[in-house]
Design a protein around this motif. Structure first.
Motif, PDB file in Angstrom:
ATOM      1  N   GLY A   1      80.122  19.133 116.088  1.00 23.28           N
ATOM      2  CA  GLY A   1      79.495  20.813 116.177  1.00 23.28           C
ATOM      3  C   GLY A   1      80.775  21.428 115.926  1.00 23.28           C
ATOM      4  O   GLY A   1      80.852  22.793 115.982  1.00 23.28           O
ATOM      5  N   ASP A   2      82.112  20.891 115.423  1.00 30.06           N
ATOM      6  CA  ASP A   2      83.305  21.476 115.526  1.00 30.06           C
ATOM      7  C   ASP A   2      83.824  21.663 114.148  1.00 30.06           C
ATOM      8  O   ASP A   2      84.154  22.777 113.628  1.00 30.06           O
ATOM      9  CB  ASP A   2      84.622  20.541 115.740  1.00 30.06           C
ATOM     10  N   LEU A   3      82.717  21.248 112.913  1.00 25.66           N
ATOM     11  CA  LEU A   3      82.814  22.049 111.559  1.00 25.66           C
ATOM     12  C   LEU A   3      81.080  22.305 111.220  1.00 25.66           C
ATOM     13  O   LEU A   3      80.439  22.102 112.179  1.00 25.66           O
ATOM     14  CB  LEU A   3      83.028  20.881 110.698  1.00 25.66           C
ATOM     15  N   THR A   4      81.237  22.811 109.812  1.00 23.32           N
ATOM     16  CA  THR A   4      80.173  23.184 109.312  1.00 23.32           C
ATOM     17  C   THR A   4      79.708  22.323 108.666  1.00 23.32           C
ATOM     18  O   THR A   4      81.157  21.084 108.253  1.00 23.32           O
ATOM     19  CB  THR A   4      79.944  24.484 108.652  1.00 23.32           C
ATOM     20  N   GLU A   5      78.758  22.005 107.641  1.00 20.65           N
ATOM     21  CA  GLU A   5      78.539  21.050 107.391  1.00 20.65           C
ATOM     22  C   GLU A   5      78.914  21.510 105.830  1.00 20.65           C
ATOM     23  O   GLU A   5      79.551  20.585 104.861  1.00 20.65           O
ATOM     24  CB  GLU A   5      76.575  20.782 106.296  1.00 20.65           C
ATOM     25  N   ASP A   6      79.509  23.017 105.304  1.00 23.94           N
ATOM     26  CA  ASP A   6      80.209  23.371 104.145  1.00 23.94           C
ATOM     27  C   ASP A   6      81.867  23.035 104.199  1.00 23.94           C
ATOM     28  O   ASP A   6      82.232  22.351 103.747  1.00 23.94           O
ATOM     29  CB  ASP A   6      79.820  24.839 103.825  1.00 23.94           C
ATOM     30  N   GLU A   7      82.468  22.624 105.188  1.00 24.47           N
ATOM     31  CA  GLU A   7      83.547  22.789 106.072  1.00 24.47           C
ATOM     32  C   GLU A   7      83.826  20.473 106.120  1.00 24.47           C
ATOM     33  O   GLU A   7      84.512  20.225 105.452  1.00 24.47           O
ATOM     34  CB  GLU A   7      84.038  22.979 106.990  1.00 24.47           C
ATOM     35  N   GLN A   8      82.464  20.463 106.602  1.00 26.57           N
ATOM     36  CA  GLN A   8      82.701  19.387 106.037  1.00 26.57           C
ATOM     37  C   GLN A   8      82.919  18.872 105.124  1.00 26.57           C
ATOM     38  O   GLN A   8      83.724  17.373 104.170  1.00 26.57           O
ATOM     39  CB  GLN A   8      81.527  18.338 106.725  1.00 26.57           C
ATOM     40  N   LYS A   9      82.095  18.941 103.521  1.00 27.66           N
ATOM     41  CA  LYS A   9      82.101  18.912 102.321  1.00 27.66           C
ATOM     42  C   LYS A   9      83.384  19.237 102.032  1.00 27.66           C
ATOM     43  O   LYS A   9      84.161  18.506 100.985  1.00 27.66           O
ATOM     44  CB  LYS A   9      80.607  19.523 101.775  1.00 27.66           C
ATOM     45  N   LYS A  10      83.963  20.062 101.945  1.00 24.06           N
ATOM     46  CA  LYS A  10      84.971  20.684 101.704  1.00 24.06           C
ATOM     47  C   LYS A  10      86.391  19.718 102.265  1.00 24.06           C
ATOM     48  O   LYS A  10      87.205  19.062 101.521  1.00 24.06           O
ATOM     49  CB  LYS A  10      85.714  22.002 102.119  1.00 24.06           C
ATOM     50  N   MET A  11      86.168  19.200 103.500  1.00 26.93           N
ATOM     51  CA  MET A  11      87.027  18.362 103.480  1.00 26.93           C
ATOM     52  C   MET A  11      87.446  17.352 103.524  1.00 26.93           C
ATOM     53  O   MET A  11      88.211  16.628 102.384  1.00 26.93           O
ATOM     54  CB  MET A  11      87.006  17.892 105.156  1.00 26.93           C
ATOM     55  N   LEU A  12      85.827  16.270 102.847  1.00 23.07           N
ATOM     56  CA  LEU A  12      85.813  15.003 102.532  1.00 23.07           C
ATOM     57  C   LEU A  12      85.563  15.077 100.752  1.00 23.07           C
ATOM     58  O   LEU A  12      87.594  13.903 100.363  1.00 23.07           O
ATOM     59  CB  LEU A  12      84.411  14.454 102.308  1.00 23.07           C
TER      60      LEU A  12
END
Length: 187
Positions: free
Chosen positions: A148-159
């Motif tokens: 829960g530290d990242l949203t799905e969008d943030e995760q996608k951007k980080m990846l």
């Protein structure tokens, strides 16, 4: 959250170290030109302790095809000579009792091809290391999203950012390999 913010910098630092390590390994591959990097990490048995040659002697290349090794302690000359013979550089040192001279022979076409293969293999190992760094980064990001530290969008951007970073470093390694192969194949 701060470890996620620092993640890209951290990954880049590890990738940079991988690239530097490859560069250092390339320096030790003989190209027909005299380079102190060729012998500086040869381990010499000095008073019962394995010691790097660069810590025991001055290593110079006064001519393009000659390395001169001058041990600071003249009693170490024979130990240095023995270590050079045991190393896999394939050059027999000539000793005058105080210094060792390593004449660098021309490389045969066959030897150039072998060294080129060795450079490719080292590059492949470095790429695997980069991919392992990427995998660790991706795992961290996925775990952060699950926690829960990242949203799905943030995760996608980080990846995406991690993949771009990996691609950039792999391209750098390819450039370094191409330059090394060119250097090896130039007669």
């Amino acid at each position: 959250m701060s470890n996620i913010a620092d993640l890209l910098d951290n990954l880049e630092e590890h990738m940079m170290k991988t690239e530097e390590a490859l560069q250092h390994q390339f320096a030790a591959i003989r190209t027909g030109k005299a380079s102190p990097a060729l012998v500086e990490n040869v381990m010499v048995e000095y008073y019962g302790t394995p010691t790097r040659l660069k810590e025991l002697a001055g290593i110079t290349a006064p001519e393009p095809r000659l390395l001169v090794i001058q041990p600071w302690d003249t009693s170490a000359v024979s130990a240095v000579e023995k270590a050079l013979l045991a190393s896999n550089i394939g050059i027999t040192p000539m000793s005058d009792g105080r210094t060792l001279k390593l004449p660098i022979p021309e490389l045969s076409t066959e030897r150039r091809a072998t060294l080129s293969k060795q450079a490719k293999s080292l590059t492949e190992e470095a790429k695997v290391a980069l991919r392992n760094i990427r995998r660790d980064g991706n795992d961290t990001v996925k775990k952060a999203q699950k926690d829960g530290d990242l949203t799905e969008d943030e995760q996608k951007k980080m990846l995406d950012d991690i993949q771009k970073l990996t691609d950039r470093y792999i391209a750098e390694l390819e450039k370094k390999l191409a330059a090394k192969e060119k250097e090896l194949m130039t007669v």
